[in-house]
Design an enzyme around this catalytic site. Structure first.
Site, PDB file in Angstrom:
ATOM      1  CG  HIS A  42      -3.365  -3.027  12.557  1.00  9.08           C
ATOM      2  ND1 HIS A  42      -2.906  -3.245  11.280  1.00  9.08           N
ATOM      3  CD2 HIS A  42      -2.570  -2.053  13.073  1.00  9.08           C
ATOM      4  CE1 HIS A  42      -1.880  -2.434  11.030  1.00  9.08           C
ATOM      5  NE2 HIS A  42      -1.657  -1.704  12.115  1.00  9.08           N
ATOM      6  CB  CYS A  52      13.614  26.413   0.508  1.00  9.13           C
ATOM      7  SG  CYS A  52      14.930  27.411   1.232  1.00  9.13           S
ATOM      8  CG  ASP A  77      10.871  24.094  -5.336  1.00  9.69           C
ATOM      9  OD1 ASP A  77      10.232  23.064  -5.549  1.00  9.69           O
ATOM     10  OD2 ASP A  77      10.386  25.237  -5.424  1.00  9.69           O
ATOM     11  CE1 TYR A 101      11.897  32.461   1.898  1.00  5.05           C
ATOM     12  CE2 TYR A 101      12.231  30.103   1.668  1.00  5.05           C
ATOM     13  CZ  TYR A 101      11.861  31.319   1.123  1.00  5.05           C
ATOM     14  OH  TYR A 101      11.443  31.390  -0.180  1.00  5.05           O
ATOM     15  CE  LYS A 111      -0.408   0.475   5.030  1.00  6.49           C
ATOM     16  NZ  LYS A 111      -1.329   0.665   6.163  1.00  6.49           N
ATOM     17  NE  ARG A 131      -6.220   1.404  11.314  1.00  3.57           N
ATOM     18  CZ  ARG A 131      -4.986   1.242  10.843  1.00  3.57           C
ATOM     19  NH1 ARG A 131      -4.164   2.264  10.755  1.00  3.57           N
ATOM     20  NH2 ARG A 131      -4.576   0.047  10.457  1.00  3.57           N
ATOM     21  NE  ARG A 152      -2.121  -7.241   8.365  1.00  6.03           N
ATOM     22  CZ  ARG A 152      -2.702  -7.551   9.536  1.00  6.03           C
ATOM     23  NH1 ARG A 152      -3.304  -8.718   9.682  1.00  6.03           N
ATOM     24  NH2 ARG A 152      -2.668  -6.716  10.546  1.00  6.03           N
TER      25      ARG A 152
END
Length: 400
Positions: A169, A316, A318, A269, A42, A140, A225
């Site tokens: 789980h 930053c 990028d 920054y 997944k 869950r 699993r």
């Protein structure tokens, strides 16, 4: 035709398919005879590539594949992968016809889903496999244990639906204290025993995750699993290293700008970093939009020629910067390793997770499709997935 060339790349991920095969094979070899292995692919196989990783884990001995939703299951089928596959998350009633037609198994825990599956089977004159999800302590998805037998009897009354097993789980199997996990195992044993007495076969009950596979053989049941361990990581520091694992994913980038700066020069920054001495700063074309978390600012390291180099200043969108020190011989466009190993040094996802106050799963799955991916097997490039959304040459242009 595989078109990848390092000469034309600023930033790329390498996935070692041999490592995934070997990790899967070692996990499978640790199981009792007859116990099957469900490989979790997944979330794009934890950032490794769902199709490529699926083929690798199947080569390593996996019997089943696990996805989180129907769309991922369809990706496997459209990619030519016909192996048994179970959708571990919720499905919409409207997706039931696709589940049946594409031969996907699903987890069920409510009547609406079961009714939709039954209707789809009737319309297609077919059948479907299901796993009944039991909430033994995760809080869950799943029916509560007290409701599990009644729910199983309801599902079992529909002839077109084949109950393959119970599934639950473990939330803390990777912790030192296994008391809670043993309580969950006891609940599963009790439910399975009661249902088998009522005539249910339940051939593929499963609950063990990577941590339980490694440390809790009593949790194996009929199938396990495997997730993070297949990709080369132990789930936590409390999990034993009894099975050898090798991380499969590495991340490298070019230093696209090298400049010598004076002591006290503000970097990035917020001007949070000012070197205490004259030094060499390298700018690397990766940032938080690629999944290199802003929380890593001023904490992470890269490797250059076998030595650690600190990331400095705020990461930053990028780009980010590294302090190579005053005596470095680094030059424009040389490669550094952001995730992986060089010589005796290594930086892996669990280390970065510690700096970012998260888990390695998030580090790996965050690495976005905006990074080229190269797949290696037998020492050769066997596949290449080009970065999507924005080409990397746009990053070059933005810095000019």
């Amino acid at each position: 035709m595989i078109s990848f060339s390092e000469e034309n790349s600023l930033l790329f991920i390498t996935v070692d398919l041999d490592a995934i095969v070997a990790n899967t094979s070692r996990l499978k070899a640790s199981l009792r005879d007859g116990v099957k292995l469900l490989a979790i692919v997944k979330s794009d196989a934890y950032g490794h590539g769902i199709l490529e990783a699926s083929r690798a884990v199947l080569s390593g001995g996996a019997d089943y594949l696990g996805v989180v939703n129907v769309k991922e299951g369809l990706m496997l089928r459209e990619g030519g992968i016909s192996a048994p596959t179970v959708v571990l998350g919720a499905i919409l009633p409207a997706e039931a016809p696709l589940v049946v037609s594409k031969n996907l198994d699903v987890t069920v825990f409510n009547r609406k889903t079961v009714e939709a599956l039954a209707n789809a089977c009737q319309e297609q004159n077919s059948n479907v496999g299901v796993f009944i999800k039991v909430d033994t302590g995760m809080g869950r998805l799943g029916v509560f244990p007290d409701d599990a037998i009644k729910f199983a009897e309801y599902v079992g009354s529909i002839s077109s639906i084949n109950i393959k097993g119970l599934i639950t789980h473990f939330p803390i199997a990777d912790q030192e204290d296994k008391t809670f996990t043993h309580k969950q195992i006891n609940i599963m044993n009790s439910l399975i025993g009661s249902l088998r007495e009522k005539g249910f076969e339940l051939p593929l009950n499963n609950c063990a995750n990577s941590a339980a596979i490694i440390d809790m053989p009593e949790a194996q049941f009929d199938m396990v699993r495997a997730g993070i361990a297949m990709y080369g990581y132990y789930p936590s520091r409390y999990v034993s290293r009894s099975i050898e694992l090798k991380p499969a994913l590495t991340l490298r980038a070019r230093v696209m700008s090298v400049k010598r700066v004076k002591a006290g020069t503000p970097i990035s920054y917020g001007c949070r970093y000012r070197p205490e001495r004259d030094t060499i700063i390298g700018v690397v074309p990766i940032g938080y939009r690629h999944g290199y978390h802003r929380m890593l600012s001023g904490k992470a390291y890269a490797i250059y020629k076998g030595k650690r180099v600190p990331q400095v200043g705020t990461i930053c969108m990028d780009m980010c910067m590294y302090d190579f020190g005053p005596d470095s011989d680094i030059s424009d466009y040389e490669w550094i390793t952001l995730l992986g190993e060089e010589g005796s040094e290594a930086v892996w996802a669990d280390e970065l997770a510690g700096y970012a106050e998260t888990i390695m799963y998030e580090i790996l799955t965050s690495l976005s499709g905006r990074i080229d991916r190269v797949y290696i097997q037998g020492g050769e490039v066997v596949d290449f997935k080009e970065a999507n959304c924005f080409a990397l040459n746009n990053i070059i242009s933005s810095t000019r």
